[in-house]
Design an enzyme around this catalytic site. Structure first.
Site, PDB file in Angstrom:
ATOM      1  N   CYS A 111      14.954 -40.326  88.924  1.00  0.00           N
ATOM      2  CA  CYS A 111      14.860 -38.935  88.473  1.00  0.00           C
ATOM      3  C   CYS A 111      14.965 -38.898  86.959  1.00  0.00           C
ATOM      4  O   CYS A 111      15.783 -39.630  86.379  1.00  0.00           O
ATOM      5  CB  CYS A 111      15.998 -38.117  89.099  1.00  0.00           C
ATOM      6  SG  CYS A 111      15.963 -36.363  88.679  1.00  0.00           S
ATOM      7  N   HIS A 154      11.301 -33.753  96.577  1.00  0.00           N
ATOM      8  CA  HIS A 154      12.176 -34.097  95.445  1.00  0.00           C
ATOM      9  C   HIS A 154      12.268 -32.911  94.482  1.00  0.00           C
ATOM     10  O   HIS A 154      13.351 -32.589  93.981  1.00  0.00           O
ATOM     11  CB  HIS A 154      11.629 -35.342  94.720  1.00  0.00           C
ATOM     12  CG  HIS A 154      12.427 -35.774  93.539  1.00  0.00           C
ATOM     13  ND1 HIS A 154      13.158 -36.936  93.513  1.00  0.00           N
ATOM     14  CD2 HIS A 154      12.587 -35.202  92.317  1.00  0.00           C
ATOM     15  CE1 HIS A 154      13.757 -37.052  92.325  1.00  0.00           C
ATOM     16  NE2 HIS A 154      13.425 -36.013  91.575  1.00  0.00           N
ATOM     17  N   GLU A 155      11.116 -32.250  94.257  1.00  0.00           N
ATOM     18  CA  GLU A 155      11.104 -31.111  93.311  1.00  0.00           C
ATOM     19  C   GLU A 155      11.809 -29.884  93.881  1.00  0.00           C
ATOM     20  O   GLU A 155      12.587 -29.233  93.190  1.00  0.00           O
ATOM     21  CB  GLU A 155       9.671 -30.760  92.918  1.00  0.00           C
ATOM     22  CG  GLU A 155       8.883 -31.877  92.248  1.00  0.00           C
ATOM     23  CD  GLU A 155       9.682 -32.662  91.236  1.00  0.00           C
ATOM     24  OE1 GLU A 155       9.536 -33.897  91.185  1.00  0.00           O
ATOM     25  OE2 GLU A 155      10.515 -32.069  90.511  1.00  0.00           O
ATOM     26  N   HIS A 158      15.453 -29.988  93.559  1.00  0.00           N
ATOM     27  CA  HIS A 158      15.967 -29.587  92.236  1.00  0.00           C
ATOM     28  C   HIS A 158      16.208 -28.079  92.176  1.00  0.00           C
ATOM     29  O   HIS A 158      17.141 -27.626  91.531  1.00  0.00           O
ATOM     30  CB  HIS A 158      14.997 -29.981  91.112  1.00  0.00           C
ATOM     31  CG  HIS A 158      15.136 -31.382  90.614  1.00  0.00           C
ATOM     32  ND1 HIS A 158      16.314 -31.906  90.115  1.00  0.00           N
ATOM     33  CD2 HIS A 158      14.230 -32.381  90.542  1.00  0.00           C
ATOM     34  CE1 HIS A 158      16.129 -33.165  89.761  1.00  0.00           C
ATOM     35  NE2 HIS A 158      14.875 -33.490  90.016  1.00  0.00           N
TER      36      HIS A 158
HETATM   37  O1  LIG Z   1      12.067 -34.202  89.441  1.00  0.00           O
HETATM   38  C1  LIG Z   1      11.199 -34.935  88.969  1.00  0.00           C
HETATM   39  N1  LIG Z   1      11.493 -36.113  88.435  1.00  0.00           N
HETATM   40  O2  LIG Z   1      12.780 -36.431  88.269  1.00  0.00           O
HETATM   41  C2  LIG Z   1      10.486 -37.107  88.098  1.00  0.00           C
HETATM   42  C3  LIG Z   1      10.396 -38.158  89.186  1.00  0.00           C
HETATM   43  C4  LIG Z   1       9.860 -37.558  90.481  1.00  0.00           C
HETATM   44  C5  LIG Z   1       9.550 -38.584  91.566  1.00  0.00           C
HETATM   45  C6  LIG Z   1      10.706 -39.538  91.945  1.00  0.00           C
HETATM   46  C7  LIG Z   1      10.476 -39.898  93.403  1.00  0.00           C
HETATM   47  C8  LIG Z   1       9.586 -38.846  93.989  1.00  0.00           C
HETATM   48  C9  LIG Z   1       9.212 -37.887  92.886  1.00  0.00           C
HETATM   49  C10 LIG Z   1       9.488 -39.249  88.666  1.00  0.00           C
HETATM   50  O3  LIG Z   1       8.311 -39.004  88.494  1.00  0.00           O
HETATM   51  N2  LIG Z   1      10.024 -40.460  88.329  1.00  0.00           N
HETATM   52  N3  LIG Z   1      11.338 -40.739  88.559  1.00  0.00           N
HETATM   53  C11 LIG Z   1      12.032 -41.515  87.518  1.00  0.00           C
HETATM   54  C12 LIG Z   1      11.234 -42.556  86.850  1.00  0.00           C
HETATM   55  C13 LIG Z   1       9.948 -42.781  87.522  1.00  0.00           C
HETATM   56  C14 LIG Z   1       9.184 -41.504  87.740  1.00  0.00           C
HETATM   57  C15 LIG Z   1       7.955 -41.794  88.553  1.00  0.00           C
HETATM   58  O4  LIG Z   1       8.026 -41.882  89.756  1.00  0.00           O
HETATM   59  N4  LIG Z   1       6.840 -41.909  87.791  1.00  0.00           N
HETATM   60  C16 LIG Z   1       5.584 -42.218  88.248  1.00  0.00           C
HETATM   61  C17 LIG Z   1       5.305 -42.640  89.548  1.00  0.00           C
HETATM   62  C18 LIG Z   1       3.982 -42.911  89.887  1.00  0.00           C
HETATM   63  C19 LIG Z   1       2.997 -42.741  88.946  1.00  0.00           C
HETATM   64  C20 LIG Z   1       3.339 -42.324  87.660  1.00  0.00           C
HETATM   65  N5  LIG Z   1       4.625 -42.065  87.329  1.00  0.00           N
HETATM   66 NI    NI Z   2      13.980 -35.367  89.620  1.00  0.00          NI
END
Ligand SMILES: O=CN(O)C[C@@H](CC1CCCC1)C(=O)N1NCCC[C@H]1C(=O)Nc1ccccn1
Ligand code: NI
Length: 184
Positions: A111, A154-155, A158
């Site tokens: 996250c 996940h969203e 939040h």
């Molecule tokens: O609430 C929203 N958040 O906290 C951003 C989160 C949301 C995802 C986490 C798991 C399901 C939804 C997020 O995107 N990440 N989590 C932290 C670092 C990595 C990043 C990620 O998965 N990146 C990514 C993945 C594929 C392609 C491009 N980028």
């Molecule tokens: Ni998140």
């Protein structure tokens, strides 16, 4: 433009608050909110721009993460050939139906508001029926499954003050419950 400094981290009470619904027609402020959240995701997924602005790449961003306690979330889910699986700004999103089947990402979850790795399977619903309103106030009711469904859950978490690791089994974080599939 939203930068990492604008994203609040664990400990900020806004992350544990229940966000408020927005009303339609949207105020200019609420339109702009959705737009800049989507902009963050677009820029963060562009390697060069993400490096230039020091952004962590994200596939989703919820308004509480930028300290705005409103039920708004941006989702930009690419598939591994770079095409877009699901992209929209969700206003007042709501899960109408959940499958019995559960799912978890193989590598767990992270996250942007959690600056540490928390290992373990985040058990979620595999298929959901999602209701949301778009920036024009149009109602959408769509079915999502697997990765896009995980991202949306996940969203929406939040918006309800829930963080991914709340779903990890403390005693045995990697236990795979009955009728739960692993998503690579
Ligand atoms: O609430 C929203 N958040 O906290 C951003 C989160 C949301 C995802 C986490 C798991 C399901 C939804 C997020 O995107 N990440 N989590 C932290 C670092 C990595 C990043 C990620 O998965 N990146 C990514 C993945 C594929 C392609 C491009 N980028
Ligand atoms: Ni998140």
């Amino acid at each position: 433009m939203i930068l990492m400094k604008d994203i609040i981290r664990e400990g900020n009470p806004t992350l544990r608050a229940t966000a408020k619904k927005v009303s339609f027609p949207l105020s200019q402020e609420d339109r702009d909110l959705g737009k800049k959240m989507m902009k963050y995701l677009e820029v963060s997924q562009d390697e060069k721009l993400a490096e230039k602005y020091h952004l962590r790449a994200g596939v989703g961003l919820a308004a509480p993460q930028i300290d705005v306690s409103k039920r708004v979330a941006a989702v930009l889910v690419p598939d591994n050939d770079g095409s877009i699986v699901f992209k929209d700004v969700l206003y007042n999103p709501r899960i109408l139906r959940e499958s019995v089947k559960r799912a978890a990402l193989n590598e767990g979850e992270g996250c942007l508001s959690v600056d540490r790795n928390v290992a373990g399977l985040v058990i979620r619903t595999d298929r959901i029926t999602l209701e949301y309103y778009d920036v024009n106030g149009e109602r959408h009711e769509i079915k999502l499954e697997n990765y896009p469904a995980i991202v949306v859950q996940h969203e929406i978490d939040h918006l309800n003050g829930t963080l991914f690791y709340d779903h990890i089994d403390k005693e045995s974080p990697f236990k795979l419950p009955e009728n739960t599939i692993i998503i690579e």
